[in-house]
Scaffold this motif. Structure first.
Motif, PDB file in Angstrom:
ATOM      1  N   ALA A  70      91.062  24.848  55.285  1.00  0.00           N
ATOM      2  CA  ALA A  70      89.672  24.814  54.810  1.00  0.00           C
ATOM      3  C   ALA A  70      88.992  23.515  55.256  1.00  0.00           C
ATOM      4  N   ARG A  71      87.795  23.643  55.860  1.00  0.00           N
ATOM      5  CA  ARG A  71      87.043  22.459  56.301  1.00  0.00           C
ATOM      6  C   ARG A  71      85.570  22.654  55.952  1.00  0.00           C
ATOM      7  N   VAL A  72      84.946  21.631  55.389  1.00  0.00           N
ATOM      8  CA  VAL A  72      83.536  21.778  55.011  1.00  0.00           C
ATOM      9  C   VAL A  72      82.637  21.789  56.253  1.00  0.00           C
ATOM     10  N   ARG A  73      81.508  22.507  56.150  1.00  0.00           N
ATOM     11  CA  ARG A  73      80.580  22.622  57.290  1.00  0.00           C
ATOM     12  C   ARG A  73      79.350  21.748  57.128  1.00  0.00           C
ATOM     13  N   VAL A  74      79.127  21.224  55.923  1.00  0.00           N
ATOM     14  CA  VAL A  74      77.941  20.388  55.684  1.00  0.00           C
ATOM     15  C   VAL A  74      78.399  19.124  54.958  1.00  0.00           C
ATOM     16  N   PRO A  75      77.586  18.054  55.003  1.00  0.00           N
ATOM     17  CA  PRO A  75      77.979  16.837  54.292  1.00  0.00           C
ATOM     18  C   PRO A  75      78.266  17.139  52.814  1.00  0.00           C
ATOM     19  N   ALA A 164      80.125  26.993  49.045  1.00  0.00           N
ATOM     20  CA  ALA A 164      78.914  26.646  49.816  1.00  0.00           C
ATOM     21  C   ALA A 164      79.235  25.592  50.874  1.00  0.00           C
ATOM     22  N   ALA A 165      80.112  24.647  50.504  1.00  0.00           N
ATOM     23  CA  ALA A 165      80.492  23.605  51.468  1.00  0.00           C
ATOM     24  C   ALA A 165      81.257  24.203  52.644  1.00  0.00           C
ATOM     25  N   LEU A 166      82.099  25.193  52.368  1.00  0.00           N
ATOM     26  CA  LEU A 166      82.942  25.778  53.415  1.00  0.00           C
ATOM     27  C   LEU A 166      82.164  26.759  54.296  1.00  0.00           C
TER      28      LEU A 166
END
Ligand code: F3S
Length: 395
Positions: A70-75, A164-166
């Motif tokens: 899992a990696r976030v797409r937004v700050p 939402a972050a992901l």
């Protein structure tokens, strides 16, 4: 709900299992609230960080997510964990707690989340602009972002914020829409509010009455950023207020029509009653300030108050690591430590295991902390202004 081609790919699993599951959660949420589509978010604030709040199931869930890539797409910034991540030993945090907490932090870091460890992300670099869509889950920060900045976020839960972050998007409903940002309660203030604890008492009182509505305040003559963060935090805690307006002070207030709204008046009597309800103890074992996390200005003011004095009881002022570093550079940390206090970074009174550390009665100037400490930390509470808390405690 309309989905873009990219979102459809995510749902088909073309970006991996974690993204697929996360978007499914967001779509489900959108369907429940009749969202027409997803909207991109500028940033995310993730809550549910303390081992005390999420326990072993939360830790395992996060480690599993991180292991699956899992990696976030937004700050994305992070709420306070349950301890000072550097000075936890010196402050007396239990070893077994620390071991689990550090594993939680590790999992979040692997996902690419910024290790801000604060409930005031807007003071340390995650500052949205007016009107920007974001997905935040710390209730006091949600209130601040919506009300004081004019950004747009629902009060996300830990899992929906992480999703939402992901995915980089959130369903378009609730406070993202103009029509839901209008006030539906008018609060007339007939009292002079002098300090953070007065704003906390007001927030506690109003939150209990308006619950999850949008209050519009008239009669608050002035308030600085710290007082507004105190007001919003208390209303989000005693009620579920995620947005408020203050006439002449907050950015959307002048766009709002207040005619015909249900109205309450708040004066000295109501504030006095709020203080009375929140005061459940007498002589604090410890004073803990910084809820929400203290700004540099608040640390400077405390340093001035205790300079050259000696505190009779332990005192913590909780803040972010970034703010503590600035306070140290300015010499404020040294002044507070010389008086016997501590500038505690990362954590706070409510999410740390203070009940395991021998404290039974805590002195606070925060309406939110006073509201939560009895239930979440088994504390009796002394709720007063900083000056009143320090009276008799400094030599
Ligand atoms: Fe922040 Fe802890 Fe208060 S997370 S708002 S300092 S309860």
């Amino acid at each position: 709900m309309h989905l873009t081609k990219e979102e459809e790919k995510m749902l088909r699993g073309e970006h991996g299992e974690v993204v697929e599951r996360s978007l499914r959660l967001l779509v489900r949420l959108g369907e429940i609230y009749n969202a027409d589509r997803m909207i991109p978010v500028g940033s995310v604030q993730v809550a549910g960080v303390s081992y005390k709040s999420i326990g072993d199931p939360g830790l395992e869930f996060l480690e599993d997510l991180a292991a699956k890539g899992a990696r976030v797409r937004v700050p994305t910034t992070l709420n306070p964990p349950g301890m000072d991540l550097v000075d936890w030993k010196e402050l007396g945090f239990p070893e077994d707690f620390a071991e689990k907490q550090l594993r939680i932090m590790d999992a979040f870091e692997k996902m690419g989340i910024m290790m801000t460890a604060t409930c005031t992300p807007y003071l340390v670099g995650n500052l949205p602009r007016f009107g920007e869509h974001i997905a935040w889950s710390e209730s006091s920060a949600v209130s601040f972002a919506n009300s004081v900045i004019g950004a747009r976020t629902n009060r996300e839960g830990g899992p929906s914020a992480l999703a939402a972050a992901l995915c980089g998007v959130t369903p378009n409903y609730g406070l993202h829409l103009d029509e839901n940002r209008r006030p539906n309660f008018l609060v007339k203030i007939n009292s002079e509010l002098k300090n953070n604890s007065d704003f906390g008492a007001l927030g506690y009182h109003v939150g209990k009455i308006v619950k999850d509505k949008v209050p519009y305040f008239q009669g608050i003559k002035n308030a600085d950023v710290d007082q507004l963060k105190s007001l919003g935090a208390a209303m989000a805690a005693s009620g579920a207020v995620a947005l408020y307006h203050v006439e002449s002070l907050t950015p959307e207030a002048e766009l709002m029509d207040t005619s015909g709204l249900e109205t309450i008046e708040v004066g000295d009597r109501e504030l006095g009653e709020a203080y009375e309800k929140l005061n459940t103890g007498k002589d604090p074992d410890i004073i803990i300030l910084g809820c929400p996390h203290a700004s540099l200005k608040e640390i400077a003011a405390l340093a001035c108050k205790v300079e050259g004095k000696r505190l009779r009881k332990p005192l913590w002022i909780c803040t972010s690591r970034v703010t503590k570093n600035a306070a140290t550079r300015m010499g404020f940390t040294k002044l507070i430590e010389k008086a016997g206090g501590k500038v505690v970074a990362d954590t706070c009174a409510v999410v740390s295991p203070i009940e395991r550390m021998g404290y039974r009665t805590t002195g606070v100037d925060s309406g939110k902390a006073a509201n939560y400490l009895p239930g979440l930390c088994k504390q009796q509470v002394v709720f007063k202004s900083i000056d009143d808390l320090l009276e008799g405690q400094v030599a």
